[in-house]
Enzyme design. Sequence first.
Site, mmCIF file in Angstrom:
data_model
loop_
_atom_site.group_PDB
_atom_site.id
_atom_site.type_symbol
_atom_site.label_atom_id
_atom_site.label_comp_id
_atom_site.label_asym_id
_atom_site.label_seq_id
_atom_site.Cartn_x
_atom_site.Cartn_y
_atom_site.Cartn_z
ATOM 1 N N HIS A 184 80.028 52.111 35.457
ATOM 2 C CA HIS A 184 79.131 51.008 35.820
ATOM 3 C C HIS A 184 79.770 50.194 36.925
ATOM 4 O O HIS A 184 80.960 49.890 36.892
ATOM 5 C CB HIS A 184 78.843 50.115 34.615
ATOM 6 N N HIS B 127 65.194 43.258 32.726
ATOM 7 C CA HIS B 127 64.148 44.124 33.289
ATOM 8 C C HIS B 127 62.784 43.790 32.690
ATOM 9 O O HIS B 127 62.683 43.055 31.701
ATOM 10 C CB HIS B 127 64.459 45.600 33.001
#
Length: 424
Positions: free
Chosen positions: A174, A108
């Site tokens: 997840h 990110h």
Amino acid sequence: MAKIKVPYSKEIWEIEIPDKNLAGILESNAHTYKANKSQEELVNEALDNCIGSKSLEELVHGKKNMVIITSDHTRPVPSKITLPIMLKRIRKINPNIEVTILVSTGFHRPTTREELINKMGKEIVEKETIVNHISTKDEDMTYLGKLPSGGDLKINKLAVETELLIAEGFIEPHFFAGFSGGRKSILPGIASAKTIMANHCSEFIASPYARTGILENNPIHTDMLYAAKKAKLAFILNVVIDSDKRIIKAFAGDSKLAHEAGCKFVSELAGVDNIKTDIVVTTNGGYPLDQNVYQSVKGMTAAEACCKKDGVIIMISACNDGHGGKSFYDNLANTSSPKEVLEKVLKIPRNETMPDQWEFQILARILDNFKVILVTNSMDPQMVKNMHMDHAYTFNEALEKAFKLKGNDAKITVIPDGVSVIVH
């Protein structure tokens, strides 16, 4: 008329669905679980009862320096609570230890100062040494050998060179690693871009074991465990949170054993029985996870498990930050269909994995089987359409479109928080 509350950015929306259409609501019990202690008490209790390791105090004793890995702005880890408790314990035993807080951004963008303050509190941001991990800076990485998958394992040298490496995080389902938390602080958290690419290759993403709630035989998890061991991740504090982002349970200790205990707790809380319908409504849990389409793929995978073939997924997600990744966007927008994306991606060798490949691969898989209507009043509708999705400004607009596609009598499953459930 059924009225259901769902998160949207920092708001709560109340959506309405005709009673005749509503087949069921799938919610994690984490949303109704009531802890009998305060958040601070739960964290301290975990730190007082470490699983499979020495206590934090024992580990910091006599050390000159240490690194605490923390999550970035895309993860709702309640660091305002966890970090002060850990730092107080650390400095009570070792007041002169040099502490570096390493923000595990993975692939990110760096976390901004404003986001850090929002996450950790102003005092910590102003007083502590905080470093953003930047995965593309090769000069900041150290080579630690080969992963089980064959990829190079390179992680941030700050973590390698420190005397003690610990991590904080949170555990939730997840969509391809099985669960978040634990070993993910290392890979992808503080790993190099090339290491992340190899771990997130198309072969692994396509594995039937790379799914929500699955650790056993999950090739992605296997790589991550190995990375945490090679990095000498000595200790973790992982929490479980409810829909209000409040801590309901905490686990501390050995990076593998404490994480497994946390995953067991989450699995028991988050498991829901599948209700297959033609229309599935889901969200990405609100802020901070619904800031872009990239992250919102996670919530879509819960709907994917419930939606009948050629059904409609209504994804309620603010996406105020847009698509969330240029490569992610381009690889969808510059193709004629999701099927073309899948055919292309499965031919890419592991060590040539592209940025965000895993995310557009999973989204393409979903889009190849279902119609997705993205509900957002914060994102350019044309951008949404370019990514092979339909756009709606409101839930009612999306529901009207879904009924036109599947009929006014179509059954609907609602998942108020798509990232919090494990659909059986």
